[in-house]
Enzyme design. Structure first.
Site, PDB file in Angstrom:
ATOM      1  N   GLY A 240       0.833  -1.203   0.000  1.00 38.58           N
ATOM      2  CA  GLY A 240       0.000   0.000   0.000  1.00 38.58           C
ATOM      3  C   GLY A 240       0.863   1.246   0.000  1.00 38.58           C
ATOM      4  N   SER A 241       0.327   2.315   0.551  1.00 40.59           N
ATOM      5  CA  SER A 241       1.028   3.603   0.490  1.00 40.59           C
ATOM      6  C   SER A 241       2.234   3.632   1.435  1.00 40.59           C
ATOM      7  CB  SER A 241       0.066   4.721   0.893  1.00 40.59           C
ATOM      8  OG  SER A 241      -0.269   4.561   2.259  1.00 40.59           O
ATOM      9  N   ARG A 243       2.792   5.927   3.506  1.00 34.83           N
ATOM     10  CA  ARG A 243       2.289   6.379   4.811  1.00 34.83           C
ATOM     11  C   ARG A 243       1.812   5.175   5.638  1.00 34.83           C
ATOM     12  NH1 ARG A 243      -2.409   6.947   6.537  1.00 34.83           N
ATOM     13  NH2 ARG A 243      -3.305   6.543   4.497  1.00 34.83           N
ATOM     14  N   GLY A 245       2.658   2.032   5.175  1.00 27.49           N
ATOM     15  CA  GLY A 245       3.783   1.133   5.431  1.00 27.49           C
ATOM     16  C   GLY A 245       4.679   1.634   6.546  1.00 27.49           C
ATOM     17  N   GLU A 262       5.856  -3.610   0.721  1.00 26.75           N
ATOM     18  CA  GLU A 262       5.901  -3.292  -0.716  1.00 26.75           C
ATOM     19  C   GLU A 262       5.022  -2.054  -0.867  1.00 26.75           C
ATOM     20  OE1 GLU A 262       4.564  -2.778  -4.263  1.00 26.75           O
ATOM     21  OE2 GLU A 262       3.607  -4.734  -3.991  1.00 26.75           O
ATOM     22  N   CYS A 296       1.373   0.119  -8.430  1.00 28.05           N
ATOM     23  CA  CYS A 296       2.553   0.677  -7.769  1.00 28.05           C
ATOM     24  C   CYS A 296       3.710   0.728  -8.756  1.00 28.05           C
ATOM     25  CB  CYS A 296       2.893  -0.086  -6.504  1.00 28.05           C
ATOM     26  SG  CYS A 296       3.065  -1.817  -6.796  1.00 28.05           S
TER      27      CYS A 296
HETATM   28  C1  UN1 Z   1       1.150  -3.454  -7.371  1.00 32.85           C
HETATM   29  O1  UN1 Z   1       0.739  -2.520  -8.048  1.00 32.85           O
HETATM   30  O2  UN1 Z   1       1.051  -3.442  -6.106  1.00 32.85           O
HETATM   31  O3  UN1 Z   1       4.286  -5.645 -12.021  1.00 32.85           O
HETATM   32  C2  UN1 Z   1       1.694  -4.710  -7.921  1.00 32.85           C
HETATM   33  C3  UN1 Z   1       3.087  -5.353 -12.007  1.00 32.85           C
HETATM   34  C4  UN1 Z   1       2.129  -6.319 -11.345  1.00 32.85           C
HETATM   35  C5  UN1 Z   1       2.124  -6.127  -9.881  1.00 32.85           C
HETATM   36  C6  UN1 Z   1       1.852  -4.737  -9.413  1.00 32.85           C
HETATM   37  N1  UN1 Z   1       2.507  -7.680 -11.676  1.00 32.85           N
HETATM   38  O4  UN1 Z   1       2.662  -4.321 -12.491  1.00 32.85           O
END
Ligand code: UN1
Length: 506
Positions: A240-241, A243, A245, A262, A296
């Protein structure tokens, strides 16, 4: 789309209380409503877990752990293999549910379920590969080796943007490692969490195994806070964010627990003048607007060599103008909605602030006037002094910077506090090798002629600095879910001490 019939096929029909969906899930707490982000309509309302419910869930996980840790790892793998079969059967419907609740286009919703299936296959193989090293002992007739044991109940906190795949990264590896999981999903995607938890719990029950997969659905972040503070949960894995984490990481560290984080990315791509520009343009558009900019790994900063900047940005604008934004379940649509009204407001505020800092709008920048949380995919020409460049805005907002020398590009690229994903587009071996060298990208993922998003599960996934340092899914990520034991056996009749120490009794 016939929503009631979809929910029924996934075992989520009827009164739609979480307790109805699965009898292993005690729920008496505050109601939580799930919304369709493409229309703003309510999909379902559930009762969520109270603190007392949480206590029951943790007690159940502890009890499952006592039995599950003693099951041989390849037999644990059989559970995951069967979950993989069940997921294959339900792939179309589960993918559709991801589309409905998280707003991902059909192909990405299906892809997310495929990512769970891939994770099953990977974890099944891993269940026969939980290996330790044997190390040369300095003492005669001694054997020095390490082995890996199950760790205990694992807390898994996940975000809305990968509402099922990230659970799979964690829960399926944890399961073969001998650990039950307690899942705190995003409040935005409770139906996805219920459907997957129910599927996994049904397989456990059919195989007469202890309930290895627990769910703790709360109406706010309290479930995550309970896990972070709970000494009975030796590992908390959180996505997640930054903040969120930071808060989870600090709470877990305060009790000397382990966390696997992550968190946010602020991913950059360098496009050099030697690159195949058509390939680069395709990759940049997918990375910047795929999942409506809510991965992310989404591309947020494009760093283009000066000599090709006008041409390349022109090509991107042309592509952006051809993008279909709309209902994610409709064919041809490539960009769905943002997850919430708040996400829309945050994106519009970021565009305003970037303008104030001197960025120039190239395309997009507005909300789309219709029901649901839709925004225009946006490109802005930016400059290196902008503070907004250092922030992650979870939306399809791409900043463009230009450079002259590769060293300058790498410096720009690394000038952010996050370190998840990165890429260079080049046909020069010198340039790509420099990007991958110790003085190149500072990220956990570094690609050449591939965008920043869309990683395969076989590699370790995660990043450095404010991204949190954790690694999930492939490679040796399984080690995070186990405890390492170093063992020394003496089969001789003398007691030689290490480091040549003498301690001789009279
Ligand atoms: C995420 O956005 O938390 O590599 C994970 C990627 C995906 C996983 C993203 N397999 O974009």
């Amino acid at each position: 789309m016939n929503i009631p019939s979809l929910l029924e096929r996934l075992g989520l029909a009827g009164t739609l209380s979480a307790a109805h969906a699965a009898d292993w899930l005690p729920t008496t707490g505050a109601p939580l409503t799930s919304f369709n982000p493409a229309s703003g309509e309510a999909l379902a309302t559930f009762a969520t877990a109270t603190r007392a419910d949480y206590e029951q869930v943790v007690a159940a996980a502890q009890e499952s752990f006592r039995a599950w840790r003693a099951v041989p790892a390849p037999a644990r793998g059989e559970l995951v293999r069967r979950i993989g079969l069940a997921l294959r059967e339900k792939k179309a419907d589960l993918g559709l549910l991801v589309t409905l609740e998280a707003g991902k286009i059909i192909s990405e919703g299906q892809g997310e379920v495929q990512e769970m299936i891939d994770m099953c296959d990977f974890a099944v193989g891993q269940s026969r590969q939980l290996y330790g090293l044997t190390i040369a002992s300095e003492r005669p007739r001694h054997r020095l080796f390490e082995q890996w044991h199950p760790l205990g109940p694992v807390g898994v906190i996940t975000a809305f943007n990968f509402p099922v795949a990230v659970w799979a990264w964690n829960a399926l590896l944890a399961a073969v490692c001998g650990d039950p999981t307690i899942w705190k999903p995003s409040e935005h995607t409770p139906l996805c969490a219920l459907a997957v938890s129910k599927l996994a719990a049904d397989v456990c029950r059919e195989m007469q195994l202890p309930p290895v997969f627990q769910l703790c659905l709360t109406a706010d972040q309290s479930g995550g806070e309970w896990l972070a503070a709970d000494e009975r949960v030796p590992l908390v894995s959180a996505t997640g964010s930054c903040r969120m984490g930071r808060s989870v990481g600090q709470q877990v560290a305060a009790r000397l627990g382990r966390s696997l984080l992550e968190l946010g990315g602020n991913n950059g791509v360098i496009v050099t003048e030697s690159a195949d520009l058509e390939l680069a343009a395709q990759a940049v558009v997918f990375a910047a607007v795929g999942t409506a900019g809510q991965r992310c790994t989404t591309l947020r900063r494009l760093i283009v060599q000066d000599s090709i900047a006008e041409t390349f940005v022109g090509r991107l604008v042309q592509a952006y103008h051809s993008l279909q934004v709309g209902n994610p379940w409709e064919e041809g649509v490539l960009v769905g909605p943002l997850i919430s009204e708040i996400a829309v407001e945050q994106m519009l505020a970021a565009v305003q602030q970037a303008k104030q800092e001197g960025a120039r709008l190239v395309t997009g920048g507005k909300r789309i006037a219709r029901a649901g949380n839709f925004v225009e995919p946006t490109i802005m020409r930016a400059h290196s002094g902008m503070s907004m460049l250092r922030q992650e805005t979870f939306a399809p907002l791409l900043y463009v910077l230009t450079y002259n020398t590769l060293d300058e590009a790498i410096a720009l690229h690394n000038d952010v506090p996050q370190g998840l994903s990165s890429a260079i587009f080049t046909d020069s071996v010198r340039e790509s090798e420099r990007f991958l060298s110790p003085v190149g990208s500072d990220c956990g993922l570094a690609n050449v002629n591939i965008g920043t998003s869309g990683a395969e599960i076989g590699g370790a996934f995660g990043g450095e600095m404010e991204t949190g340092g954790g690694r999930e899914s492939g490679s040796d990520a399984w080690k995070a879910y186990m405890r390492r034991q170093t063992c020394t056996i003496n089969d001789g009749d003398a007691l030689p001490l290490a480091q040549g120490v003498k301690f001789e009794l009279e």
